[in-house]
Write a protein that holds these residues in place. Sequence first.
Motif, PDB file in Angstrom:
ATOM      1  N   ASN A 257      -0.806  -3.693   5.725  1.00  0.00           N
ATOM      2  CA  ASN A 257      -0.103  -4.459   4.695  1.00  0.00           C
ATOM      3  C   ASN A 257      -0.170  -3.817   3.313  1.00  0.00           C
ATOM      4  O   ASN A 257       0.298  -4.411   2.339  1.00  0.00           O
ATOM      5  N   ALA A 258      -0.738  -2.612   3.238  1.00  0.00           N
ATOM      6  CA  ALA A 258      -0.817  -1.922   1.951  1.00  0.00           C
ATOM      7  C   ALA A 258       0.539  -1.321   1.589  1.00  0.00           C
ATOM      8  O   ALA A 258       1.279  -0.862   2.455  1.00  0.00           O
ATOM      9  N   VAL A 259       0.854  -1.308   0.291  1.00  0.00           N
ATOM     10  CA  VAL A 259       2.112  -0.708  -0.169  1.00  0.00           C
ATOM     11  C   VAL A 259       1.875   0.502  -1.060  1.00  0.00           C
ATOM     12  O   VAL A 259       2.823   1.181  -1.453  1.00  0.00           O
ATOM     13  N   ALA A 260       0.624   0.783  -1.384  1.00  0.00           N
ATOM     14  CA  ALA A 260       0.301   1.916  -2.251  1.00  0.00           C
ATOM     15  C   ALA A 260      -0.910   2.655  -1.696  1.00  0.00           C
ATOM     16  O   ALA A 260      -1.790   2.052  -1.070  1.00  0.00           O
ATOM     17  N   LEU A 261      -0.944   3.960  -1.922  1.00  0.00           N
ATOM     18  CA  LEU A 261      -2.054   4.781  -1.456  1.00  0.00           C
ATOM     19  C   LEU A 261      -3.381   4.273  -2.010  1.00  0.00           C
ATOM     20  O   LEU A 261      -3.460   3.763  -3.126  1.00  0.00           O
ATOM     21  N   ASN A 262      -4.439   4.438  -1.199  1.00  0.00           N
ATOM     22  CA  ASN A 262      -5.805   4.113  -1.624  1.00  0.00           C
ATOM     23  C   ASN A 262      -5.982   2.647  -1.994  1.00  0.00           C
ATOM     24  O   ASN A 262      -6.823   2.306  -2.838  1.00  0.00           O
TER      25      ASN A 262
ATOM     26  N   PRO B  37      -5.211  -4.563   1.123  1.00  0.00           N
ATOM     27  CA  PRO B  37      -5.315  -6.011   0.916  1.00  0.00           C
ATOM     28  C   PRO B  37      -6.590  -6.595   1.524  1.00  0.00           C
ATOM     29  O   PRO B  37      -7.166  -7.530   0.967  1.00  0.00           O
ATOM     30  N   ALA B  38      -7.038  -6.031   2.659  1.00  0.00           N
ATOM     31  CA  ALA B  38      -8.270  -6.524   3.282  1.00  0.00           C
ATOM     32  C   ALA B  38      -9.452  -6.362   2.333  1.00  0.00           C
ATOM     33  O   ALA B  38     -10.302  -7.254   2.212  1.00  0.00           O
ATOM     34  N   TYR B  39      -9.514  -5.212   1.655  1.00  0.00           N
ATOM     35  CA  TYR B  39     -10.598  -4.960   0.712  1.00  0.00           C
ATOM     36  C   TYR B  39     -10.452  -5.825  -0.533  1.00  0.00           C
ATOM     37  O   TYR B  39     -11.423  -6.430  -1.010  1.00  0.00           O
ATOM     38  N   THR B  40      -9.246  -5.896  -1.065  1.00  0.00           N
ATOM     39  CA  THR B  40      -8.996  -6.655  -2.287  1.00  0.00           C
ATOM     40  C   THR B  40      -9.215  -8.143  -2.091  1.00  0.00           C
ATOM     41  O   THR B  40      -9.818  -8.812  -2.928  1.00  0.00           O
TER      42      THR B  40
ATOM     43  N   GLY C 228     -10.432  -9.699   0.988  1.00  0.00           N
ATOM     44  CA  GLY C 228     -11.501 -10.101   1.885  1.00  0.00           C
ATOM     45  C   GLY C 228     -11.037 -10.984   3.019  1.00  0.00           C
ATOM     46  O   GLY C 228     -11.791 -11.848   3.485  1.00  0.00           O
ATOM     47  N   THR C 229      -9.798 -10.772   3.473  1.00  0.00           N
ATOM     48  CA  THR C 229      -9.276 -11.566   4.574  1.00  0.00           C
ATOM     49  C   THR C 229      -8.352 -10.711   5.432  1.00  0.00           C
ATOM     50  O   THR C 229      -7.781  -9.723   4.954  1.00  0.00           O
ATOM     51  N   GLU C 230      -8.219 -11.086   6.707  1.00  0.00           N
ATOM     52  CA  GLU C 230      -7.442 -10.284   7.648  1.00  0.00           C
ATOM     53  C   GLU C 230      -5.961 -10.653   7.649  1.00  0.00           C
ATOM     54  O   GLU C 230      -5.095  -9.789   7.765  1.00  0.00           O
ATOM     55  N   HIS C 231      -5.655 -11.933   7.536  1.00  0.00           N
ATOM     56  CA  HIS C 231      -4.273 -12.411   7.524  1.00  0.00           C
ATOM     57  C   HIS C 231      -4.064 -13.198   6.229  1.00  0.00           C
ATOM     58  O   HIS C 231      -4.246 -14.412   6.195  1.00  0.00           O
ATOM     59  N   PRO C 232      -3.675 -12.505   5.157  1.00  0.00           N
ATOM     60  CA  PRO C 232      -3.568 -13.164   3.842  1.00  0.00           C
ATOM     61  C   PRO C 232      -2.504 -14.254   3.817  1.00  0.00           C
ATOM     62  O   PRO C 232      -1.480 -14.164   4.498  1.00  0.00           O
ATOM     63  N   THR C 233      -2.754 -15.281   3.025  1.00  0.00           N
ATOM     64  CA  THR C 233      -1.726 -16.262   2.715  1.00  0.00           C
ATOM     65  C   THR C 233      -0.738 -15.628   1.738  1.00  0.00           C
ATOM     66  O   THR C 233      -0.986 -14.541   1.186  1.00  0.00           O
ATOM     67  N   GLY C 234       0.371 -16.313   1.495  1.00  0.00           N
ATOM     68  CA  GLY C 234       1.328 -15.804   0.519  1.00  0.00           C
ATOM     69  C   GLY C 234       0.710 -15.690  -0.858  1.00  0.00           C
ATOM     70  O   GLY C 234       0.934 -14.710  -1.582  1.00  0.00           O
ATOM     71  N   LEU C 235      -0.077 -16.703  -1.250  1.00  0.00           N
ATOM     72  CA  LEU C 235      -0.730 -16.681  -2.550  1.00  0.00           C
ATOM     73  C   LEU C 235      -1.674 -15.492  -2.665  1.00  0.00           C
ATOM     74  O   LEU C 235      -1.714 -14.794  -3.695  1.00  0.00           O
ATOM     75  N   GLU C 236      -2.407 -15.221  -1.600  1.00  0.00           N
ATOM     76  CA  GLU C 236      -3.352 -14.102  -1.621  1.00  0.00           C
ATOM     77  C   GLU C 236      -2.623 -12.770  -1.683  1.00  0.00           C
ATOM     78  O   GLU C 236      -3.013 -11.862  -2.438  1.00  0.00           O
ATOM     79  N   TYR C 237      -1.565 -12.638  -0.904  1.00  0.00           N
ATOM     80  CA  TYR C 237      -0.874 -11.347  -0.901  1.00  0.00           C
ATOM     81  C   TYR C 237      -0.169 -11.095  -2.237  1.00  0.00           C
ATOM     82  O   TYR C 237      -0.118  -9.944  -2.705  1.00  0.00           O
ATOM     83  N   ALA C 238       0.352 -12.131  -2.862  1.00  0.00           N
ATOM     84  CA  ALA C 238       0.946 -11.969  -4.186  1.00  0.00           C
ATOM     85  C   ALA C 238      -0.104 -11.456  -5.169  1.00  0.00           C
ATOM     86  O   ALA C 238       0.194 -10.617  -6.035  1.00  0.00           O
ATOM     87  N   LYS C 239      -1.343 -11.946  -5.031  1.00  0.00           N
ATOM     88  CA  LYS C 239      -2.434 -11.470  -5.892  1.00  0.00           C
ATOM     89  C   LYS C 239      -2.659  -9.977  -5.688  1.00  0.00           C
ATOM     90  O   LYS C 239      -2.849  -9.229  -6.663  1.00  0.00           O
ATOM     91  N   TYR C 240      -2.639  -9.520  -4.431  1.00  0.00           N
ATOM     92  CA  TYR C 240      -2.799  -8.083  -4.160  1.00  0.00           C
ATOM     93  C   TYR C 240      -1.704  -7.285  -4.862  1.00  0.00           C
ATOM     94  O   TYR C 240      -1.991  -6.258  -5.510  1.00  0.00           O
ATOM     95  N   LEU C 241      -0.452  -7.706  -4.746  1.00  0.00           N
ATOM     96  CA  LEU C 241       0.653  -6.983  -5.384  1.00  0.00           C
ATOM     97  C   LEU C 241       0.478  -6.952  -6.900  1.00  0.00           C
ATOM     98  O   LEU C 241       0.741  -5.928  -7.547  1.00  0.00           O
ATOM     99  N   GLN C 242       0.019  -8.058  -7.459  1.00  0.00           N
ATOM    100  CA  GLN C 242      -0.192  -8.109  -8.908  1.00  0.00           C
ATOM    101  C   GLN C 242      -1.327  -7.192  -9.328  1.00  0.00           C
ATOM    102  O   GLN C 242      -1.250  -6.529 -10.371  1.00  0.00           O
TER     103      GLN C 242
END
Length: 378
Positions: A70-75, A78-81, A83-97
């Motif tokens: 689910n990563a969109v950028a090198l290095n 989302p799992a590291y950022t 701490g979950t395997e299947h992020p919710t929409g709210l969590e994944y938006a946080k990763y993108l931000q």
Amino acid sequence: MHDPYDYDCVIVGGGPAGIGMASVLQDMGMPRFTVLERSEVGATFLAWPEEMRLITPSFTSNAYGMMDLNAVALNTSPAYTLGTEHPTGLEYAKYLQVVSQFKKLPVQTGVDVSEVIPEENGFQVVTSIGQMRTRYVIWAAGEFQYPRLDLFPGAEYGVHSSLFSSWTLVQGEECVIVGGYESGVDAAIHLSKLGKNVTVIDRNGRGLAKGSSDPSVELSPYTKDRLRAAMMDKRIHMMQGYEVKWIEPDETGGYVLYCENDSGESHLLKTGQAPILATGFRSSLQLIENLVERNKEGQLQLGAADESTIATGLFITGPQVMHGQLQFCFIYKFRQRFAVVAQAMGERLGLDLAPLETYRKEGMFLDDLSCCGEDCTC
């Protein structure tokens, strides 16, 4: 000489495709580009029902040569950022931000794009804050905000699944879901957990059957696992092979759904609540439909570098990308085309393409589509 362009490239959309594409352009050293997002970074994911999660698993495996799916950028992972395997929409938006902020990407939020106008050697992008002139446009707007609401007569009596902020808002003890792919089955699983009896009308008969190895046309293992568990309570009934032909209200204040299967057998289904429509989404390309080509079947036709075949300099990225029968509608698929798009623009602008080799080494530079397709034998 005066440069008539405000930007070398304008990216439309601040979701995974837009943020991922911007990361590549930055790594390549493109001097003047911007990302236009009409709401905020990750807005589509923020609009998901709160119970919905990414079906592709996240795992921190970068150090062993395998990027988080689910990563969109090198290095990044989302799992590291998160701490979950299947992020919710709210969590994944946080990763993108987090990615956007850490990389200091040139994102402009609250900017709505209404039109893209081709010019000689470039484009005018008409926005809510004025017109911008750019050499290239990358269309990275998604699909979630454009639900399909007109697939059959009476569809207006249903409520599209994307309009629910939470499945706890569904009233009554029973409900009918039209559509048996990921969003429909996900809704059924959560509603059954709330004690509701759910009927899923699935015209393609996917269910738990094993057909294709491509998750673009088959329920994901994550969803199948959850469906098996949910069906133990016998609250989910799958009407496989049936297609809804029309919906109309009845005299009791409920609704009647008329369904048929391929054999011509019909079935009338009555429900006291508005049916939930898990009928998919229209592509955001409808906003620039005059600038893209489609074949007789309506499939998007793109050049080798995901460039429009009728508007040179307009590139498409994200879940709407197709080449033949190949659908790039998952993050781990369409991210492999970011560097292909970047290379095409970089060559024309005379930029150093060496940074893109890192993307090739990391499995994010898929320019040979002959290697794609189903190859699972067991």
